[in-house]
Design an enzyme around this catalytic site. Structure first.
Site, PDB file in Angstrom:
ATOM      1  N   GLY A 222       0.837  -1.396  -0.270  1.00 25.11           N
ATOM      2  CA  GLY A 222      -0.087  -0.061   0.062  1.00 25.11           C
ATOM      3  C   GLY A 222       0.846   1.261  -0.066  1.00 25.11           C
ATOM      4  N   LEU A 223       1.112   1.671  -1.262  1.00 20.82           N
ATOM      5  CA  LEU A 223       1.760   3.070  -1.377  1.00 20.82           C
ATOM      6  C   LEU A 223       1.010   4.293  -1.759  1.00 20.82           C
ATOM      7  CD1 LEU A 223       4.946   1.285  -3.237  1.00 20.82           C
ATOM      8  CD2 LEU A 223       4.916   1.995  -0.808  1.00 20.82           C
ATOM      9  N   GLY A 224       0.190   4.278  -1.041  1.00 20.37           N
ATOM     10  CA  GLY A 224      -0.626   5.454  -1.294  1.00 20.37           C
ATOM     11  C   GLY A 224       0.095   6.814  -0.405  1.00 20.37           C
TER      12      GLY A 224
ATOM     13  N   GLY B 278       1.527   5.716   3.038  1.00 24.14           N
ATOM     14  CA  GLY B 278       2.331   4.425   2.934  1.00 24.14           C
ATOM     15  C   GLY B 278       3.600   4.864   2.245  1.00 24.14           C
TER      16      GLY B 278
ATOM     17  N   ASP C 280       2.090  -2.112  -4.740  1.00 18.89           N
ATOM     18  CA  ASP C 280       0.896  -1.279  -4.772  1.00 18.89           C
ATOM     19  C   ASP C 280       0.157  -1.859  -6.078  1.00 18.89           C
ATOM     20  OD1 ASP C 280      -0.438   1.323  -3.084  1.00 18.89           O
ATOM     21  OD2 ASP C 280      -0.944   1.089  -5.457  1.00 18.89           O
ATOM     22  N   ARG C 281      -1.090  -1.935  -5.863  1.00 20.82           N
ATOM     23  CA  ARG C 281      -1.880  -2.162  -7.376  1.00 20.82           C
ATOM     24  C   ARG C 281      -1.572  -1.242  -8.280  1.00 20.82           C
ATOM     25  NH1 ARG C 281      -7.622  -4.356  -5.339  1.00 20.82           N
ATOM     26  NH2 ARG C 281      -7.245  -6.068  -4.343  1.00 20.82           N
TER      27      ARG C 281
ATOM     28  N   SER D  33      -0.035   7.869  13.761  1.00 21.72           N
ATOM     29  CA  SER D  33      -0.808   9.232  13.577  1.00 21.72           C
ATOM     30  C   SER D  33       0.418  10.117  13.217  1.00 21.72           C
ATOM     31  CB  SER D  33      -1.471   9.818  14.942  1.00 21.72           C
ATOM     32  OG  SER D  33      -1.786  11.056  15.041  1.00 21.72           O
TER      33      SER D  33
ATOM     34  N   GLY E 100      -0.067  11.867   9.753  1.00 22.89           N
ATOM     35  CA  GLY E 100      -0.636  12.527   8.613  1.00 22.89           C
ATOM     36  C   GLY E 100       0.411  12.706   7.479  1.00 22.89           C
TER      37      GLY E 100
ATOM     38  N   LYS F  38      -5.285   3.911  19.425  1.00 23.87           N
ATOM     39  CA  LYS F  38      -5.542   4.845  18.233  1.00 23.87           C
ATOM     40  C   LYS F  38      -6.946   5.343  17.883  1.00 23.87           C
ATOM     41  CE  LYS F  38      -4.060   6.990  14.539  1.00 23.87           C
ATOM     42  NZ  LYS F  38      -5.275   7.133  13.550  1.00 23.87           N
TER      43      LYS F  38
ATOM     44  N   HIS G 214      -7.597   7.852  20.822  1.00 23.52           N
ATOM     45  CA  HIS G 214      -6.922   9.188  20.073  1.00 23.52           C
ATOM     46  C   HIS G 214      -7.610   9.926  19.144  1.00 23.52           C
ATOM     47  CE1 HIS G 214      -4.236  10.841  16.954  1.00 23.52           C
ATOM     48  NE2 HIS G 214      -3.061  11.211  17.957  1.00 23.52           N
TER      49      HIS G 214
ATOM     50  N   GLU H 117      -9.157  13.477  19.119  1.00 21.72           N
ATOM     51  CA  GLU H 117      -9.246  14.203  18.007  1.00 21.72           C
ATOM     52  C   GLU H 117     -10.403  14.937  17.553  1.00 21.72           C
ATOM     53  OE1 GLU H 117      -8.135  13.587  13.650  1.00 21.72           O
ATOM     54  OE2 GLU H 117      -6.400  13.127  14.923  1.00 21.72           O
ATOM     55  N   TYR H 118     -11.293  14.365  17.342  1.00 22.53           N
ATOM     56  CA  TYR H 118     -12.515  14.974  16.866  1.00 22.53           C
ATOM     57  C   TYR H 118     -13.293  15.958  17.980  1.00 22.53           C
ATOM     58  CZ  TYR H 118     -14.156  11.090  13.770  1.00 22.53           C
ATOM     59  OH  TYR H 118     -14.225  10.272  12.483  1.00 22.53           O
TER      60      TYR H 118
END
Length: 302
Positions: A7-9, A12, A30-31, A121, A123, A173, A176, A180-181
């Site tokens: 997963g290289l979004g 990742g 990754d696909r 966490s 981002g 998480k 967490h 955060e919300y």
């Protein structure tokens, strides 16, 4: 350390790049051919299939998944299990439900495989500043992948930890994200009050900047709010529609199951749901009820 990354979004890929920058070898899959090519420019080796990825890693292997929560995680694990050998470690770094992580750990254990659930966490800023990692799993599994955690965290001894058995990482998480919300909702409401006080003509970006230094409400979220307001003081280019990843819902449900009050987090979740209701039927009914029992005036739609 040799690490497989599935997963290289954006998340990742950034994590893989940070690992490479700190001297680790990362083999990625990754696909998307474009995603693999982009990761390759950061030194991530490409594997065209899961079989190729596993074959490229020396045993005992560490395979880190950064795929969407739910069925994609199960599908990836099902595809990996026949390829891996006893002692290999599978890490789920996505936002999975902790109960699913407990189940997956038990299933992998029957095959002699070890599982680590890593709540992550940080981002898009994590590559430069490091990630906060909450890891669940056995001591042996955590020990095997500790070099990766130390490289991804802000410092080897800061920002990450082994919080408990399998499932504990994603549980922490989850909470967490619930917190955060609530923090985000408090900032949103406070700035909305100031924005509504038109006679004062408050510069909200300036206020955020003041609060960033010395204030008891200073935080990274406030830094991000200040940045957003500096870019667009009115935020008119942003639609008032707020998504949720699911972890806020799980936190609220867990609070109910544990008989532990969580009104702030619950309200923050409801506010997000409310932001998507363009028809606002419930509010219309409230106005109608006030008219029915008290003869209160109602406002006609424009």
């Amino acid at each position: 350390m040799n690490i497989g990354m599935i997963g290289l979004g954006r998340m990742g890929a950034n994590m893989a790049a940070r690992l490479v920058e700190r001297g680790h070898r990362v083999v990625g899959h990754d696909r998307s051919a474009e995603a693999m090519q982009a990761a390759g420019s950061d030194g991530v080796e490409s594997a065209g299939s899961l079989e190729a990825l596993v074959a490229a890693l020396p045993a005992p292997r560490a395979v880190w998944m950064m795929v969407p929560a739910g069925a994609p995680v199960d599908q990836t694990i099902d595809a990996l299990m026949p390829l891996l050998a006893a002692g290999d470690v599978v890490i789920d770094g996505g936002n999975s439900w902790y109960r699913d992580s407990v189940r997956r750990a038990e299933a992998l254990e029957t095959r002699g495989l070890r599982f680590v659930d890593a709540g992550v966490s940080g981002g898009i800023w994590g590559r430069a500043e490091g990630y906060s990692i909450m890891a669940g799993g056995s001591k042996a599994a955590i020990a095997h992948v500790t070099p990766a955690f130390e490289a991804l965290a802000p410092a080897a001894d800061k920002g990450w930890g082994h919080v408990g058995p399998a499932g504990a990482g994603h549980f922490v998480k989850m909470v967490h994200n619930g917190i955060e919300y609530g923090m985000m909702q408090a900032y949103a409401e406070g700035f909305a009050i100031m924005q509504a006080k038109e006679p004062f003509g408050l510069d909200l970006a300036q206020v955020a900047g003041i609060w960033q230094h010395g204030s008891v409400v200073r935080s990274w979220l406030l830094d991000l709010a200040a940045h957003a307001l500096e870019e667009d003081a009115t935020l008119e280019t942003i639609a008032p529609w707020v998504n949720d990843s699911g972890e806020g819902r799980w936190t609220v449900q867990e609070a109910i199951d544990l008989n532990t009050p969580a009104p702030v987090i619950t309200h923050a979740l409801i506010a997000r749901l409310e932001s998507r209701d363009e028809s606002r039927f419930g509010y219309r009914l409230l106005a109608a009820l006030r008219q029915q029992f008290g003869g209160h005036a109602i406002k006609k739609p424009e």
